[in-house]
Design a protein around this motif. Structure first.
Motif, mmCIF file in Angstrom:
data_model
loop_
_atom_site.group_PDB
_atom_site.id
_atom_site.type_symbol
_atom_site.label_atom_id
_atom_site.label_comp_id
_atom_site.label_asym_id
_atom_site.label_seq_id
_atom_site.Cartn_x
_atom_site.Cartn_y
_atom_site.Cartn_z
ATOM 1 N N SER A 278 0.778 -1.156 -0.437
ATOM 2 C CA SER A 278 -0.035 -0.146 0.050
ATOM 3 C C SER A 278 1.054 1.803 0.081
ATOM 4 O O SER A 278 1.727 1.098 0.854
ATOM 5 C CB SER A 278 -0.767 -0.490 1.386
ATOM 6 O OG SER A 278 0.056 0.049 2.638
ATOM 7 N N SER A 279 0.400 2.215 -0.171
ATOM 8 C CA SER A 279 0.754 3.902 0.149
ATOM 9 C C SER A 279 1.235 3.651 1.100
ATOM 10 O O SER A 279 2.625 4.467 1.348
ATOM 11 C CB SER A 279 -0.154 4.230 -0.759
ATOM 12 O OG SER A 279 -0.579 4.593 -0.267
ATOM 13 N N ALA A 280 0.621 4.038 1.652
ATOM 14 C CA ALA A 280 1.161 3.869 3.199
ATOM 15 C C ALA A 280 1.802 2.894 3.476
ATOM 16 O O ALA A 280 3.444 3.500 4.681
ATOM 17 C CB ALA A 280 0.082 3.884 4.729
ATOM 18 N N GLU A 281 2.148 1.686 3.527
ATOM 19 C CA GLU A 281 3.864 1.128 3.087
ATOM 20 C C GLU A 281 4.981 1.031 3.429
ATOM 21 O O GLU A 281 6.029 1.882 3.902
ATOM 22 C CB GLU A 281 3.281 -0.127 2.855
ATOM 23 C CG GLU A 281 4.587 -1.037 3.324
ATOM 24 C CD GLU A 281 4.550 -2.896 2.876
ATOM 25 O OE1 GLU A 281 5.641 -3.172 2.927
ATOM 26 O OE2 GLU A 281 2.863 -3.527 2.668
ATOM 27 N N ALA A 282 4.461 2.259 1.727
ATOM 28 C CA ALA A 282 5.607 2.717 1.038
ATOM 29 C C ALA A 282 5.907 4.120 2.169
ATOM 30 O O ALA A 282 7.336 3.740 1.742
ATOM 31 C CB ALA A 282 5.274 3.238 -0.179
ATOM 32 N N GLU A 283 5.303 5.512 2.488
ATOM 33 C CA GLU A 283 5.594 5.982 2.812
ATOM 34 C C GLU A 283 6.218 5.929 3.860
ATOM 35 O O GLU A 283 7.113 6.357 4.964
ATOM 36 C CB GLU A 283 4.241 6.925 3.813
ATOM 37 C CG GLU A 283 3.516 7.623 1.952
ATOM 38 C CD GLU A 283 4.324 8.887 1.269
ATOM 39 O OE1 GLU A 283 5.497 8.834 1.902
ATOM 40 O OE2 GLU A 283 3.890 9.316 0.245
ATOM 41 N N TYR A 284 5.968 4.523 5.152
ATOM 42 C CA TYR A 284 5.966 4.561 6.051
ATOM 43 C C TYR A 284 7.850 3.454 6.060
ATOM 44 O O TYR A 284 8.612 3.920 6.795
ATOM 45 C CB TYR A 284 5.473 2.827 7.228
ATOM 46 C CG TYR A 284 5.865 2.700 8.259
ATOM 47 C CD1 TYR A 284 5.922 3.907 9.066
ATOM 48 C CD2 TYR A 284 6.234 1.923 8.911
ATOM 49 C CE1 TYR A 284 6.225 3.421 10.502
ATOM 50 C CE2 TYR A 284 6.587 1.195 10.494
ATOM 51 C CZ TYR A 284 6.840 2.320 10.810
ATOM 52 O OH TYR A 284 6.603 1.985 12.066
ATOM 53 N N ARG A 285 8.142 3.160 4.587
ATOM 54 C CA ARG A 285 9.234 2.416 4.842
ATOM 55 C C ARG A 285 10.142 4.007 4.655
ATOM 56 O O ARG A 285 11.345 3.675 4.984
ATOM 57 C CB ARG A 285 9.286 1.632 3.279
ATOM 58 C CG ARG A 285 8.864 0.256 4.186
ATOM 59 C CD ARG A 285 9.223 -1.370 2.945
ATOM 60 N NE ARG A 285 8.075 -1.536 3.342
ATOM 61 C CZ ARG A 285 8.774 -3.492 3.121
ATOM 62 N NH1 ARG A 285 9.846 -3.013 4.123
ATOM 63 N NH2 ARG A 285 7.913 -4.465 4.004
ATOM 64 N N SER A 286 9.557 4.782 4.068
ATOM 65 C CA SER A 286 10.833 5.616 3.808
ATOM 66 C C SER A 286 10.817 6.500 4.696
ATOM 67 O O SER A 286 11.920 7.430 4.733
ATOM 68 C CB SER A 286 9.972 6.260 2.522
ATOM 69 O OG SER A 286 10.344 8.044 2.710
ATOM 70 N N LEU A 287 9.885 6.383 5.791
ATOM 71 C CA LEU A 287 10.201 7.138 6.743
ATOM 72 C C LEU A 287 11.327 6.496 7.870
ATOM 73 O O LEU A 287 11.523 6.899 8.892
ATOM 74 C CB LEU A 287 9.142 7.131 7.790
ATOM 75 C CG LEU A 287 7.910 8.435 7.311
ATOM 76 C CD1 LEU A 287 6.796 7.854 8.554
ATOM 77 C CD2 LEU A 287 8.435 9.537 8.023
ATOM 78 N N ALA A 288 11.133 4.527 8.106
ATOM 79 C CA ALA A 288 12.027 4.652 8.684
ATOM 80 C C ALA A 288 13.655 4.920 7.994
ATOM 81 O O ALA A 288 14.233 4.073 9.210
ATOM 82 C CB ALA A 288 11.929 2.472 8.029
#
Length: 399
Positions: A278-288
Motif C-alpha cells: 500500500s502507499s501507507a507502507e511505502a511511506e512508512y518504509r521511507s520514514l524508516a
C-alpha cells in the motif's frame, strides 16, 4: 579550511618465509615475494614491508592505520559512525580533520592547533599544504561573508552530447559522471537514479534522456549547495515515497532530505528493496530510512559538540504512515512489515524525532521520488538553498 596532501614512505627487509610461517608472523605483518631480478643470498626468502608500498592491496589499510594512530596520539578523537572524521576540542578550541585516503581537509577556530597538527603531520609524512580549500574530490569551494558555496562544474559532460550511441560505453561513462555530480546537485538525483537502472540495456531514447539532463545542467553550470553563515542549528527532515513507481518490479521509490536551518545537508533517492502492499507502507518504509539518517545526524552533531536541543522534526504527507508510527498496536494491515522498519516508532517515542504532517504540495522530498512537471519541480528546488555562483548578486566577496 585547508587542504593537505600526504606522501607515504617505505623500505624492505628480507625475511626467511619458512621462519615467518613457523612463528605465525605472516598473520601480523605484511610481506611480498622477492621481485624478479633482485639478487638474494638463498631461496625461500620474502620481503617484509616496514612501510607500505603503493599499489599493494594492503597499502590503503596500513596507511589508514598509521594516519589514524598519528591523529589519535595528537589528541584527536575518531568519529565512531564515520571513521574518516577526526576532531579535537579543548575549551573554546575546535579543530576537525576529514580524511579521504591521503587527502585531508583541516578546519577549526584555533590557528595555533592547526599549525601544530600540520607540523606533526609534516614531520611524520612530509605533507604538502595546498592552502585554503578551493577544490576537493572534484568539488569546488567558494567562500564569502554570507556562507560557503560548494559546486561542481559540468562543462565536460556536454562533450558527449553530439556523439552517436554505438554501444553502452558512452552511456555508462555519462551516467558515472552524472552520479558523481549529484554530490552537489540534488535536483538531478531522481533522474540520474532512474537512468542508471538501464546500464545493461541502454537505448538511444535513454541517451536522449541523458542529454536532456545535460541541457538542464548547462543552463546553470555553477549551481551548487550553499551553507549559510547565519543558519540556525535545528534539523528538519522530509520523507516521501512514490508507491509502485517502477513499471517492471512494482517497487516504490523512497526519498528524504534534511535541512540544518535553511541549508540542505543530506538527501537520498533510492528504490525500495521490497514491494509495498500500500502507499501507507511505502511511506512508512521511507520514514524508516529517513529515521536512520536522522539518528546518524544526531550522533554527528553530538560528536562535534553541537548536541540537539530539541527533537528533529520529520515531515510526512501520509497520515496513515504517521498513525502506524504512533500506534503501538499491530493491525492486520501492517503486521507484515519487517521489525526493522519500526525504528520510526522507537525513535519517535524516545524523542529523537517528532513526526509532523505536511501538505503534499509542501513536501520538499517530492522531487526525489518522481518526475515532476516544471512548476512543482522548480518550486521544490527553490527551497533547497541551491545557488548559482555566476549570479552577480552572490559574487561580491567570494573567495
Amino acid at each position: 579550511m585547508l587542504a593537505l596532501a600526504a606522501a607515504k614512505k617505505w623500505h624492505l627487509k628480507q625475511l626467511d618465509v619458512n621462519t615467518a610461517f613457523l612463528h605465525g608472523d605472516l598473520d601480523k605483518e605484511v610481506y611480498m615475494k622477492i621481485p624478479l631480478g633482485l639478487p638474494v643470498s638463498q631461496p625461500g626468502l620474502v620481503c617484509k614491508l616496514q612501510k607500505s608500498l603503493y599499489r599493494l592491496k594492503q597499502t590503503s589499510r596500513q596507511w589508514n592505520i598509521k594516519l589514524t594512530q598519528t591523529l589519535v596520539d595528537a589528541g584527536y578523537k575518531q568519529f565512531f559512525y564515520d571513521h574518516s572524521l577526526f576532531i579535537k576540542k579543548q575549551s573554546e578550541s575546535f579543530t576537525a580533520i576529514l580524511v579521504y585516503v591521503d587527502d585531508l581537509v583541516l578546519t577549526g577556530n584555533d590557528i595555533g592547533e592547526i599549525n601544530s597538527i600540520k607540523q606533526d603531520l609534516d614531520d611524520k609524512f612530509k605533507i604538502k599544504d595546498l592552502g585554503d580549500l578551493k577544490y576537493f574530490l572534484g568539488m569546488e569551494v567558494a567562500r564569502s561573508n554570507s556562507g560557503i558555496h560548494i559546486y561542481q562544474r559540468n562543462q565536460k559532460l556536454s562533450k558527449e552530447s553530439g556523439t552517436i550511441l554505438t554501444d553502452n560505453t558512452v552511456y555508462r561513462q555519462l551516467i558515472g559522471r552524472l552520479l558523481y555530480l549529484t554530490n552537489t546537485r540534488p535536483d538531478i538525483s531522481y533522474a540520474v537514479g532512474r537512468l542508471s537502472q538501464f546500464l545493461d540495456c541502454a537505448t538511444t531514447s535513454y541517451l536522449h534522456a541523458d542529454f536532456r539532463v545535460l541541457r538542464y545542467l548547462k543552463g546553470r553550470p555553477a549551481t551548487g549547495l550553499f551553507f549559510s553563515s547565519t543558519s540556525n542549528l535545528h534539523l528538519t527532515g522530509f520523507a516521501d515515497a512514490d508507491w509502485a513507481t517502477c513499471a517492471n518490479s512494482r517497487r516504490s521509490v523512497s526519498g528524504y532530505c534534511f535541512m540544518l536551518g535553511n541549508s540542505l545537508i543530506s538527501w537520498k533517492s533510492k528504490k525500495q528493496t521490497t514491494v509495498a502492499k500500500s502507499s501507507a507502507e511505502a511511506e512508512y518504509r521511507s520514514l524508516a530510512v529517513a529515521t536512520c539518517e536522522a539518528s546518524w545526524l544526531s550522533f554527528l552533531m553530538d560528536f562535534i559538540g553541537l548536541p540537539l536541543q530539541k527533537s528533529i522534526t520529520l515531515l510526512c504527507d501520509n497520515q496513515s504512515a504517521i498513525h502506524i508510527a504512533n500506534n503501538l498496536i499491530f493491525h492486520e494491515r501492517n503486521k507484515h512489515i519487517e521489525v526493522d522498519c519500526h525504528i520510526v516508532r522507537e525513535k519517535h517515542l524516545s524523542g529523537l524525532i517528532h513526526l509532523m504532517p505536511v501538505r503534499s504540495k509542501d513536501q520538499l522530498a517530492d522531487f526525489l521520488t518522481k518526475a515532476l512537471s516544471p512548476g512543482p519541480f522548480l518550486a521544490n528546488v527553490s527551497k533547497l538553498g541551491l545557488l548559482d555562483l555566476h549570479n552577480s548578486s552572490l559574487r561580491e566577496g567570494v573567495t
